[in-house]
Design a protein around this motif. Structure first.
Motif, PDB file in Angstrom:
ATOM      1  N   LEU A   4       0.829  -1.209   0.000  1.00  0.00           N
ATOM      2  CA  LEU A   4       0.000   0.000   0.000  1.00  0.00           C
ATOM      3  C   LEU A   4       0.865   1.262   0.000  1.00  0.00           C
ATOM      4  N   VAL A   5       1.887   1.274   0.843  1.00  0.00           N
ATOM      5  CA  VAL A   5       2.770   2.444   0.911  1.00  0.00           C
ATOM      6  C   VAL A   5       3.549   2.591  -0.398  1.00  0.00           C
ATOM      7  N   ALA A   6       4.035   1.475  -0.928  1.00  0.00           N
ATOM      8  CA  ALA A   6       4.789   1.529  -2.187  1.00  0.00           C
ATOM      9  C   ALA A   6       3.919   2.011  -3.334  1.00  0.00           C
ATOM     10  N   SER A   7       2.668   1.553  -3.392  1.00  0.00           N
ATOM     11  CA  SER A   7       1.780   2.012  -4.468  1.00  0.00           C
ATOM     12  C   SER A   7       1.403   3.478  -4.285  1.00  0.00           C
ATOM     13  N   ALA A   8       1.272   3.928  -3.042  1.00  0.00           N
ATOM     14  CA  ALA A   8       0.983   5.349  -2.804  1.00  0.00           C
ATOM     15  C   ALA A   8       2.157   6.217  -3.243  1.00  0.00           C
ATOM     16  N   VAL A   9       3.379   5.776  -2.922  1.00  0.00           N
ATOM     17  CA  VAL A   9       4.570   6.529  -3.346  1.00  0.00           C
ATOM     18  C   VAL A   9       4.659   6.545  -4.866  1.00  0.00           C
ATOM     19  N   ALA A  10       4.381   5.409  -5.507  1.00  0.00           N
ATOM     20  CA  ALA A  10       4.437   5.345  -6.971  1.00  0.00           C
ATOM     21  C   ALA A  10       3.381   6.242  -7.610  1.00  0.00           C
ATOM     22  N   ALA A  11       2.172   6.230  -7.063  1.00  0.00           N
ATOM     23  CA  ALA A  11       1.103   7.066  -7.620  1.00  0.00           C
ATOM     24  C   ALA A  11       1.416   8.550  -7.451  1.00  0.00           C
ATOM     25  N   MET A  12       1.932   8.924  -6.289  1.00  0.00           N
ATOM     26  CA  MET A  12       2.267  10.333  -6.062  1.00  0.00           C
ATOM     27  C   MET A  12       3.432  10.766  -6.935  1.00  0.00           C
ATOM     28  N   THR A  13       4.398   9.885  -7.142  1.00  0.00           N
ATOM     29  CA  THR A  13       5.520  10.210  -8.015  1.00  0.00           C
ATOM     30  C   THR A  13       5.057  10.371  -9.457  1.00  0.00           C
ATOM     31  N   ALA A  14       4.200   9.466  -9.911  1.00  0.00           N
ATOM     32  CA  ALA A  14       3.686   9.558 -11.284  1.00  0.00           C
ATOM     33  C   ALA A  14       2.867  10.832 -11.470  1.00  0.00           C
ATOM     34  N   ALA A  15       2.029  11.159 -10.497  1.00  0.00           N
ATOM     35  CA  ALA A  15       1.233  12.388 -10.594  1.00  0.00           C
ATOM     36  C   ALA A  15       2.128  13.621 -10.567  1.00  0.00           C
ATOM     37  N   GLY A  16       3.175  13.606  -9.743  1.00  0.00           N
ATOM     38  CA  GLY A  16       4.103  14.734  -9.681  1.00  0.00           C
ATOM     39  C   GLY A  16       4.856  14.939 -10.974  1.00  0.00           C
TER      40      GLY A  16
END
Length: 127
Positions: A4-16
């Motif tokens: 969950l944390v890894a997917s949240a970091v990936a999603a926020m990085t992609a959005a950024g």
């Protein structure tokens, strides 16, 4: 939980990254903020924070919490806030100068900026 944390970091990085590649100033500022939040969460996750454990200063036989990731994240929050304030002020100045917040790298945009600067100088001379 790690997934969950890894997917949240990936999603926020992609959005950024997506927001940074936009041709408007405001989404670029939001993109850098999203990237800084993703890095902060990554640092917290890499630190393996333990709940209800003392820092290293106490008896380490029972377990401990490493204070270094917390200090890194606190420092990163302060630096990102300061840099966001600087970038917002720079973008406000360019918005006032050019009259829009688009990021153009064309000669026409440079000519428009020169015309706006001349117009502002004329207005200040009359006032």
């Amino acid at each position: 939980m790690e997934l969950l944390v890894a997917s949240a970091v990936a999603a926020m990085t992609a959005a950024g990254v997506y927001l940074i590649l936009r041709l408007r100033v405001f989404p670029v500022i939001l993109g850098t903020a999203m990237l800084s939040y993703a890095v902060n969460i990554f640092l917290f996750a890499a630190g393996r924070l333990v709940v209800n454990m003392p820092p290293i200063l106490d008896d380490a036989a029972k377990g401990y919490t490493d204070p270094v990731p917390q200090a890194l994240v606190l420092t990163a929050i302060v630096i990102s806030f300061g840099m966001t304030a600087v970038v917002v002020m720079m973008s406000l100045g360019s918005f006032i100068l050019a009259g829009h917040d688009r990021i153009d790298m064309t000669p026409e945009a440079d000519q428009a900026a020169e015309r706006a600067a001349k117009r502002d100088a004329e207005r200040e001379g009359r006032a």
